[in-house]
Scaffold this motif. Structure first.
Motif, PDB file in Angstrom:
ATOM      1  N   TYR A  18      -5.904  -8.575 -15.554  1.00  0.00           N
ATOM      2  CA  TYR A  18      -6.707  -7.573 -16.295  1.00  0.00           C
ATOM      3  C   TYR A  18      -6.998  -7.480 -17.061  1.00  0.00           C
ATOM      4  CZ  TYR A  18      -5.069  -6.163 -11.398  1.00  0.00           C
ATOM      5  OH  TYR A  18      -5.187  -6.061 -10.272  1.00  0.00           O
ATOM      6  N   ASN A  78     -10.964  -3.456 -14.677  1.00  0.00           N
ATOM      7  CA  ASN A  78     -10.117  -4.424 -14.852  1.00  0.00           C
ATOM      8  C   ASN A  78      -9.732  -5.657 -14.620  1.00  0.00           C
ATOM      9  OD1 ASN A  78      -9.389  -4.265 -13.179  1.00  0.00           O
ATOM     10  ND2 ASN A  78      -7.089  -3.091 -12.865  1.00  0.00           N
ATOM     11  N   CYS A  93     -14.482  -3.592 -18.331  1.00  0.00           N
ATOM     12  CA  CYS A  93     -13.238  -3.864 -18.884  1.00  0.00           C
ATOM     13  C   CYS A  93     -13.424  -5.243 -19.915  1.00  0.00           C
ATOM     14  CB  CYS A  93     -12.240  -4.508 -18.168  1.00  0.00           C
ATOM     15  SG  CYS A  93     -12.631  -5.692 -16.962  1.00  0.00           S
TER      16      CYS A  93
END
Length: 193
Positions: free
Chosen positions: A101, A86, A120
């Motif tokens: 994030y 993330n 991510c």
């Protein structure tokens, strides 16, 4: 009375929401703010972080951590020990907190194989399949079959999970697909089911 199952070795923090018929097995931790749908299954040693959103019918195999920023739509399959991230530039000395994030969205009916990694900030399209050990570093088209490090598309997958032949026909259920374009991928055009 709760209408879901949590093994005695697992912890569900106050403020987590768990849907009917969901099963949470050994040594799991469901953190506050997590939202889990109906009929999900979590193997052993699963961590679901704060504010993670999980749809209905999701299956998460052993040793998977779903970090804040991850969203799984309905019927996603996460294979054993696969990894979500993330943060693209993590530093222990300079933590960013949840504001830093990046979101990862896994669309409905996608499959992520064992030991795969999803970097991510990307979206995995519906019905896609990520091969075991692959490392996803970009968005994935619906129905795409991805493999390798970094992952690249090596084919197409039917909604039933079978790899399509070179004519975009499913040998299992008989569904025929058509190629639309490089940005949209394929679409179902009949046959089968």
């Amino acid at each position: 009375m709760e209408d879901y199952y949590v093994h005695p070795t697992s912890i569900v923090d106050a403020g987590a929401s768990i849907g009917r018929g969901t099963k949470i097995w050994h040594f799991c931790h469901i953190q506050s703010g997590a939202k889990i749908g109906d009929g999900c299954s979590f193997g052993q040693n699963i961590n679901v972080a704060n504010n993670v959103v999980i749809g209905n019918g999701v299956k998460v195999q052993n040793n998977v951590s779903l970090y804040e920023g991850v969203e799984l739509e309905d019927y996603v399959f996460c294979g054993p020990s696969m990894v979500f991230t993330n943060d693209l530039t993590p530093r222990a000395r300079y933590p960013k907190g949840h504001m830093g994030y990046k979101k990862t969205l896994v669309r409905h009916d996608a499959t992520i194989g064992a030991n795969a990694t999803v970097v991510c900030g990307h979206t995995l399209g519906e019905f896609c399949t990520i091969a075991a050990g692959a490392v996803v570093t970009k968005d994935v088209l619906p129905h795409a079959l991805m493999a390798g490090v970094p992952a690249r598309q090596i084919g197409w997958v039917c909604k039933c999970g079978q790899v399509l032949d070179k004519n975009l026909h499913c040998p299992d259920c008989g569904t025929q697909y058509l190629f639309v374009d490089e940005k949209a991928g394929i679409c179902k055009c009949g046959g089968g089911e």
